[in-house]
Design a protein around this motif. Structure first.
Motif, PDB file in Angstrom:
ATOM      1  N   PRO A  38      -6.596 -18.719  -6.380  1.00  0.00           N
ATOM      2  CA  PRO A  38      -5.712 -17.574  -6.636  1.00  0.00           C
ATOM      3  C   PRO A  38      -5.426 -16.747  -5.385  1.00  0.00           C
ATOM      4  N   LEU A  39      -6.456 -16.559  -4.530  1.00  0.00           N
ATOM      5  CA  LEU A  39      -6.221 -15.812  -3.295  1.00  0.00           C
ATOM      6  C   LEU A  39      -5.225 -16.543  -2.395  1.00  0.00           C
ATOM      7  N   GLY A  40      -5.338 -17.873  -2.330  1.00  0.00           N
ATOM      8  CA  GLY A  40      -4.405 -18.641  -1.525  1.00  0.00           C
ATOM      9  C   GLY A  40      -2.983 -18.558  -2.054  1.00  0.00           C
ATOM     10  N   LEU A  41      -2.833 -18.627  -3.377  1.00  0.00           N
ATOM     11  CA  LEU A  41      -1.496 -18.490  -3.966  1.00  0.00           C
ATOM     12  C   LEU A  41      -0.920 -17.100  -3.714  1.00  0.00           C
ATOM     13  N   TRP A  42      -1.771 -16.090  -3.831  1.00  0.00           N
ATOM     14  CA  TRP A  42      -1.335 -14.720  -3.563  1.00  0.00           C
ATOM     15  C   TRP A  42      -0.876 -14.591  -2.108  1.00  0.00           C
ATOM     16  N   TRP A  43      -1.679 -15.090  -1.185  1.00  0.00           N
ATOM     17  CA  TRP A  43      -1.315 -15.000   0.229  1.00  0.00           C
ATOM     18  C   TRP A  43      -0.037 -15.778   0.521  1.00  0.00           C
ATOM     19  N   GLY A  44       0.072 -16.990  -0.031  1.00  0.00           N
ATOM     20  CA  GLY A  44       1.253 -17.799   0.225  1.00  0.00           C
ATOM     21  C   GLY A  44       2.515 -17.157  -0.305  1.00  0.00           C
ATOM     22  N   LEU A  45       2.432 -16.559  -1.487  1.00  0.00           N
ATOM     23  CA  LEU A  45       3.610 -15.910  -2.059  1.00  0.00           C
ATOM     24  C   LEU A  45       3.991 -14.655  -1.282  1.00  0.00           C
ATOM     25  N   SER A  46       2.973 -13.926  -0.791  1.00  0.00           N
ATOM     26  CA  SER A  46       3.262 -12.681  -0.077  1.00  0.00           C
ATOM     27  C   SER A  46       3.897 -12.922   1.288  1.00  0.00           C
ATOM     28  N   VAL A  47       3.593 -14.059   1.918  1.00  0.00           N
ATOM     29  CA  VAL A  47       4.160 -14.336   3.246  1.00  0.00           C
ATOM     30  C   VAL A  47       5.367 -15.272   3.182  1.00  0.00           C
ATOM     31  N   SER A  48       5.706 -15.721   1.989  1.00  0.00           N
ATOM     32  CA  SER A  48       6.803 -16.686   1.876  1.00  0.00           C
ATOM     33  C   SER A  48       8.180 -16.041   2.017  1.00  0.00           C
ATOM     34  N   GLY A  49       8.249 -14.732   1.802  1.00  0.00           N
ATOM     35  CA  GLY A  49       9.543 -14.061   1.866  1.00  0.00           C
ATOM     36  C   GLY A  49      10.336 -14.137   0.577  1.00  0.00           C
ATOM     37  N   LEU A  50       9.747 -14.696  -0.490  1.00  0.00           N
ATOM     38  CA  LEU A  50      10.464 -14.791  -1.758  1.00  0.00           C
ATOM     39  C   LEU A  50      10.623 -13.438  -2.431  1.00  0.00           C
ATOM     40  N   ILE A  51       9.698 -12.530  -2.148  1.00  0.00           N
ATOM     41  CA  ILE A  51       9.759 -11.193  -2.732  1.00  0.00           C
ATOM     42  C   ILE A  51      10.187 -10.216  -1.655  1.00  0.00           C
ATOM     43  N   GLN A  52      11.290  -9.554  -1.888  1.00  0.00           N
ATOM     44  CA  GLN A  52      11.819  -8.591  -0.937  1.00  0.00           C
ATOM     45  C   GLN A  52      12.013  -7.243  -1.631  1.00  0.00           C
ATOM     46  N   PRO A  53      11.721  -6.136  -0.926  1.00  0.00           N
ATOM     47  CA  PRO A  53      11.085  -6.107   0.389  1.00  0.00           C
ATOM     48  C   PRO A  53       9.633  -6.571   0.344  1.00  0.00           C
ATOM     49  N   ALA A  54       9.136  -7.011   1.470  1.00  0.00           N
ATOM     50  CA  ALA A  54       7.809  -7.628   1.546  1.00  0.00           C
ATOM     51  C   ALA A  54       6.693  -6.674   1.137  1.00  0.00           C
ATOM     52  N   ARG A  55       6.911  -5.366   1.294  1.00  0.00           N
ATOM     53  CA  ARG A  55       5.853  -4.415   0.974  1.00  0.00           C
ATOM     54  C   ARG A  55       5.587  -4.346  -0.530  1.00  0.00           C
ATOM     55  N   LEU A  57       4.828  -6.844  -2.324  1.00  0.00           N
ATOM     56  CA  LEU A  57       3.705  -7.748  -2.585  1.00  0.00           C
ATOM     57  C   LEU A  57       2.883  -7.852  -1.307  1.00  0.00           C
ATOM     58  N   PRO A  58       1.932  -6.946  -1.095  1.00  0.00           N
ATOM     59  CA  PRO A  58       1.138  -6.968   0.132  1.00  0.00           C
ATOM     60  C   PRO A  58       0.220  -8.177   0.180  1.00  0.00           C
ATOM     61  N   THR A  59      -0.165  -8.555   1.356  1.00  0.00           N
ATOM     62  CA  THR A  59      -1.107  -9.666   1.532  1.00  0.00           C
ATOM     63  C   THR A  59      -2.520  -9.210   1.144  1.00  0.00           C
ATOM     64  N   PRO A  60      -3.424 -10.147   0.879  1.00  0.00           N
ATOM     65  CA  PRO A  60      -4.814  -9.754   0.610  1.00  0.00           C
ATOM     66  C   PRO A  60      -5.428  -8.930   1.741  1.00  0.00           C
ATOM     67  N   ALA A  61      -5.067  -9.251   2.982  1.00  0.00           N
ATOM     68  CA  ALA A  61      -5.597  -8.481   4.112  1.00  0.00           C
ATOM     69  C   ALA A  61      -5.109  -7.044   4.080  1.00  0.00           C
ATOM     70  N   ALA A  62      -3.815  -6.848   3.779  1.00  0.00           N
ATOM     71  CA  ALA A  62      -3.273  -5.490   3.703  1.00  0.00           C
ATOM     72  C   ALA A  62      -3.905  -4.716   2.551  1.00  0.00           C
ATOM     73  N   THR A  63      -4.156  -5.398   1.443  1.00  0.00           N
ATOM     74  CA  THR A  63      -4.813  -4.746   0.303  1.00  0.00           C
ATOM     75  C   THR A  63      -6.231  -4.336   0.659  1.00  0.00           C
ATOM     76  N   PHE A  64      -6.947  -5.205   1.359  1.00  0.00           N
ATOM     77  CA  PHE A  64      -8.316  -4.888   1.769  1.00  0.00           C
ATOM     78  C   PHE A  64      -8.337  -3.704   2.726  1.00  0.00           C
ATOM     79  N   VAL A 239       2.321   0.212  -2.756  1.00  0.00           N
ATOM     80  CA  VAL A 239       1.925  -0.959  -3.525  1.00  0.00           C
ATOM     81  C   VAL A 239       0.591  -1.529  -3.045  1.00  0.00           C
ATOM     82  N   ASP A 240       0.342  -1.478  -1.738  1.00  0.00           N
ATOM     83  CA  ASP A 240      -0.922  -2.017  -1.240  1.00  0.00           C
ATOM     84  C   ASP A 240      -2.118  -1.261  -1.824  1.00  0.00           C
ATOM     85  N   ARG A 241      -1.972   0.052  -1.980  1.00  0.00           N
ATOM     86  CA  ARG A 241      -3.060   0.831  -2.557  1.00  0.00           C
ATOM     87  C   ARG A 241      -3.182   0.589  -4.057  1.00  0.00           C
TER      88      ARG A 241
END
Length: 271
Positions: A38-55, A57-64, A239-241
């Motif tokens: 699930p973490l990999g799918l979350w990361w892949g979707l967040s960096v894929s650019g499919l969701i705009q604006p990117a903020r 859907l933050p990456t797991p790193a940004a959420t942490f 969204v990250d928070r």
């Protein structure tokens, strides 16, 4: 008349065998995959650019990083403790009421006839529908929030407790009477110990519902709590928070579930 010949069944892989315990290595691998996939799918979707604006859907790193920032200010711990207190009080009251009722319903036919019809009816009423009434009756403070948690969990926990008690073999109760035990002794020494693991499992299931209701309760006129914090963050599109708060709720729920599971395994080793 000879029966048709059949091929011998193929050996079933150990991971697919019904109720066959896995090896320690296989268990570790499966648990690791259940978290990493699930973490990999979350990361892949967040960096894929499919969701705009990117903020959005933050990456797991940004959420942490957002979680660390909120924890550093003390805000996250304050809100988590406020929500946890409400869950412990509201759900604790629900357990205190539902367990005796469930034992009475599961043990005695008279208890089942007396309580099950009204509880079976009330469980279909959405707890959130009581919010206007609770505000009118109890105001906007803590009592209305605790009452919402109580209403949302007490009926289901009662019925699940009764089901756990009904699972006791009738032969076990008959043997107890044959050996001279009285009704009170059968309840204390047979019914409750035998059904205790099942009752703890019911609490595990309904603890998740309690966390759902505490977030709903904090959406209305609250000044602290994880649900309140989500609403505040939504106003500024942080969204990250929001993801960080959701992760905290998940981790607290997981910790409670593990604690209850360990308790069940300890008190019900015979199962």
């Amino acid at each position: 008349m000879s029966l048709p010949r059949r091929r011998p069944p193929r050996p079933t892989p150990s991971l697919l065998a019904i109720r066959k315990p896995n090896s320690r290595r296989a268990t570790v691998v499966l648990v690791t995959l259940s978290v990493l996939v699930p973490l990999g799918l979350w990361w892949g979707l967040s960096v894929s650019g499919l969701i705009q604006p990117a903020r959005y859907l933050p990456t797991p790193a940004a959420t942490f990083a957002a979680a660390l920032e909120m924890a550093g200010s003390g805000q996250l711990f304050t809100d988590a403790w406020a929500s946890l207190q409400r869950v412990l009080l509201g759900f604790g009251l629900a357990i205190a009421v539902s367990v005796p009722l469930g034992i009475a319903m599961g043990t005695f036919r008279a208890g089942q006839s007396l309580f099950e019809p009204v509880i079976g009816l009330l469980r279909y009423l959405p707890a959130s529908a009581f919010i206007p009434l609770l505000i009118i009756w109890l105001g906007l403070g803590e009592p209305s929030k605790v009452a919402l948690l109580f209403i949302g969990t007490v009926f289901f926990n009662t019925l699940m407790t009764a089901d756990a008690v009904r699972g006791i073999p009738t032969s076990l109760i008959d043997v107890s009477y044959t050996l001279g035990a009285r009704t009170g002794e059968v309840v204390r020494k047979v019914v409750i110990p035998h059904s205790l693991p099942g009752m703890i499992d019911a609490v595990r299931v309904n603890a998740a519902a309690a966390w759902n209701f505490v977030v709903v309760a904090e959406l209305i006129a609250a000044d602290s709590g994880l649900g309140y914090r989500i609403v505040r963050l939504q106003r500024f599109s942080q969204v990250d928070r929001i993801f960080a708060v959701l992760a905290v709720i998940a981790l607290i729920g997981l910790a409670i579930d593990l604690l209850l599971r360990l308790t069940r395994d300890r008190v019900g080793r015979w199962t």
